[in-house]
Enzyme design. Sequence first.
Site, mmCIF file in Angstrom:
data_model
loop_
_atom_site.group_PDB
_atom_site.id
_atom_site.type_symbol
_atom_site.label_atom_id
_atom_site.label_comp_id
_atom_site.label_asym_id
_atom_site.label_seq_id
_atom_site.Cartn_x
_atom_site.Cartn_y
_atom_site.Cartn_z
ATOM 1 N N CYS A 4 17.608 54.778 54.063
ATOM 2 C CA CYS A 4 16.752 53.609 53.830
ATOM 3 C C CYS A 4 16.594 52.884 55.166
ATOM 4 O O CYS A 4 17.578 52.445 55.763
ATOM 5 C CB CYS A 4 17.360 52.690 52.784
ATOM 6 S SG CYS A 4 16.479 51.117 52.666
ATOM 7 N N CYS A 7 18.036 49.349 55.240
ATOM 8 C CA CYS A 7 19.500 49.349 55.295
ATOM 9 C C CYS A 7 19.955 49.654 56.724
ATOM 10 O O CYS A 7 20.908 49.053 57.221
ATOM 11 C CB CYS A 7 20.081 50.366 54.319
ATOM 12 S SG CYS A 7 20.086 49.810 52.602
ATOM 13 N N ASP A 30 7.834 41.973 61.806
ATOM 14 C CA ASP A 30 7.238 43.226 61.343
ATOM 15 C C ASP A 30 6.744 44.028 62.553
ATOM 16 O O ASP A 30 6.187 43.479 63.500
ATOM 17 C CB ASP A 30 6.076 42.937 60.377
ATOM 18 C CG ASP A 30 5.673 44.176 59.589
ATOM 19 O OD1 ASP A 30 5.942 44.215 58.381
ATOM 20 O OD2 ASP A 30 5.104 45.116 60.195
ATOM 21 N N HIS A 46 21.018 46.622 49.091
ATOM 22 C CA HIS A 46 19.892 47.507 48.784
ATOM 23 C C HIS A 46 19.453 47.313 47.332
ATOM 24 O O HIS A 46 20.130 47.743 46.403
ATOM 25 C CB HIS A 46 20.258 48.975 49.018
ATOM 26 C CG HIS A 46 19.111 49.902 48.751
ATOM 27 N ND1 HIS A 46 18.177 50.231 49.710
ATOM 28 C CD2 HIS A 46 18.720 50.542 47.621
ATOM 29 C CE1 HIS A 46 17.273 51.044 49.189
ATOM 30 N NE2 HIS A 46 17.582 51.243 47.919
ATOM 31 N N ASN A 86 5.166 43.385 47.920
ATOM 32 C CA ASN A 86 4.527 44.579 47.381
ATOM 33 C C ASN A 86 5.556 45.324 46.545
ATOM 34 O O ASN A 86 6.675 45.560 47.015
ATOM 35 C CB ASN A 86 4.018 45.471 48.521
ATOM 36 C CG ASN A 86 2.946 44.783 49.350
ATOM 37 O OD1 ASN A 86 2.115 44.059 48.809
ATOM 38 N ND2 ASN A 86 2.969 44.997 50.652
ATOM 39 N N THR A 94 5.671 50.362 50.713
ATOM 40 C CA THR A 94 5.947 51.571 51.497
ATOM 41 C C THR A 94 7.433 51.739 51.798
ATOM 42 O O THR A 94 7.900 52.869 51.918
ATOM 43 C CB THR A 94 5.156 51.570 52.822
ATOM 44 O OG1 THR A 94 5.502 50.411 53.575
ATOM 45 C CG2 THR A 94 3.657 51.584 52.561
ATOM 46 N N HIS A 97 12.940 49.102 49.715
ATOM 47 C CA HIS A 97 14.074 48.171 49.812
ATOM 48 C C HIS A 97 13.423 46.786 49.743
ATOM 49 O O HIS A 97 12.582 46.452 50.598
ATOM 50 C CB HIS A 97 14.826 48.400 51.131
ATOM 51 C CG HIS A 97 15.964 47.477 51.402
ATOM 52 N ND1 HIS A 97 17.229 47.930 51.779
ATOM 53 C CD2 HIS A 97 16.050 46.120 51.392
ATOM 54 C CE1 HIS A 97 18.030 46.903 51.978
ATOM 55 N NE2 HIS A 97 17.335 45.787 51.756
ATOM 56 N N HIS A 99 11.775 43.379 49.951
ATOM 57 C CA HIS A 99 11.521 42.498 51.094
ATOM 58 C C HIS A 99 10.313 41.632 50.797
ATOM 59 O O HIS A 99 9.468 41.975 49.966
ATOM 60 C CB HIS A 99 11.287 43.314 52.376
ATOM 61 C CG HIS A 99 10.175 44.308 52.268
ATOM 62 N ND1 HIS A 99 10.328 45.528 51.632
ATOM 63 C CD2 HIS A 99 8.881 44.262 52.671
ATOM 64 C CE1 HIS A 99 9.183 46.197 51.678
ATOM 65 N NE2 HIS A 99 8.283 45.445 52.294
ATOM 66 N N HIS A 101 7.166 39.485 52.713
ATOM 67 C CA HIS A 101 6.398 39.254 53.935
ATOM 68 C C HIS A 101 6.078 37.766 54.046
ATOM 69 O O HIS A 101 5.618 37.153 53.078
ATOM 70 C CB HIS A 101 5.061 40.006 53.876
ATOM 71 C CG HIS A 101 5.177 41.492 53.744
ATOM 72 N ND1 HIS A 101 4.904 42.360 54.783
ATOM 73 C CD2 HIS A 101 5.520 42.283 52.689
ATOM 74 C CE1 HIS A 101 5.062 43.614 54.375
ATOM 75 N NE2 HIS A 101 5.436 43.593 53.098
#
Length: 113
Positions: A4, A7, A30, A46, A86, A94, A97, A99, A101
Amino acid sequence: MENCIFCKIVNREIPSTRIYEDRRIIAIKDLSPQAPVHVLFIPKDHIPSADNLDESNSDIVAHVFSVIPRVAAELGLRNGYRIINNCGEDGGQTVKHLHFHLLGGKKLDEKIV
Ligand code: AMP
Ligand code: ZN
């Protein structure tokens, strides 16, 4: 979690530009910014996606959202910003894990689909 990417970033096996860290989360720039400010808030644990949240682990979301205003202020986002998650294939996720934005630094397009 093996293989990952986030991770590995949390564990410093892959480099990143960290702009915030505490016991439970990191925030990094990013790699392919979609706005002048594009930061990812990543829980250290995770969790594959928002679809894997429940009563046992969703407190991490409140924690992320409690940190975002502070980081946004430090980054000069005085006129607002957008927070995006997302989730899954149709949601355009994509990296599997969880997250969030944080996007800002300009007037963002009103359309999100
Ligand atoms: P998502 O499409 O919501 O899963 O978002 C994944 C995000 O991770 C994308 O905006 C990528 O540009 C970003 N990303 C992928 N690899 C890295 C990396 N090594 N360092 C920083 N950001 C990354
Ligand atoms: Zn992971």
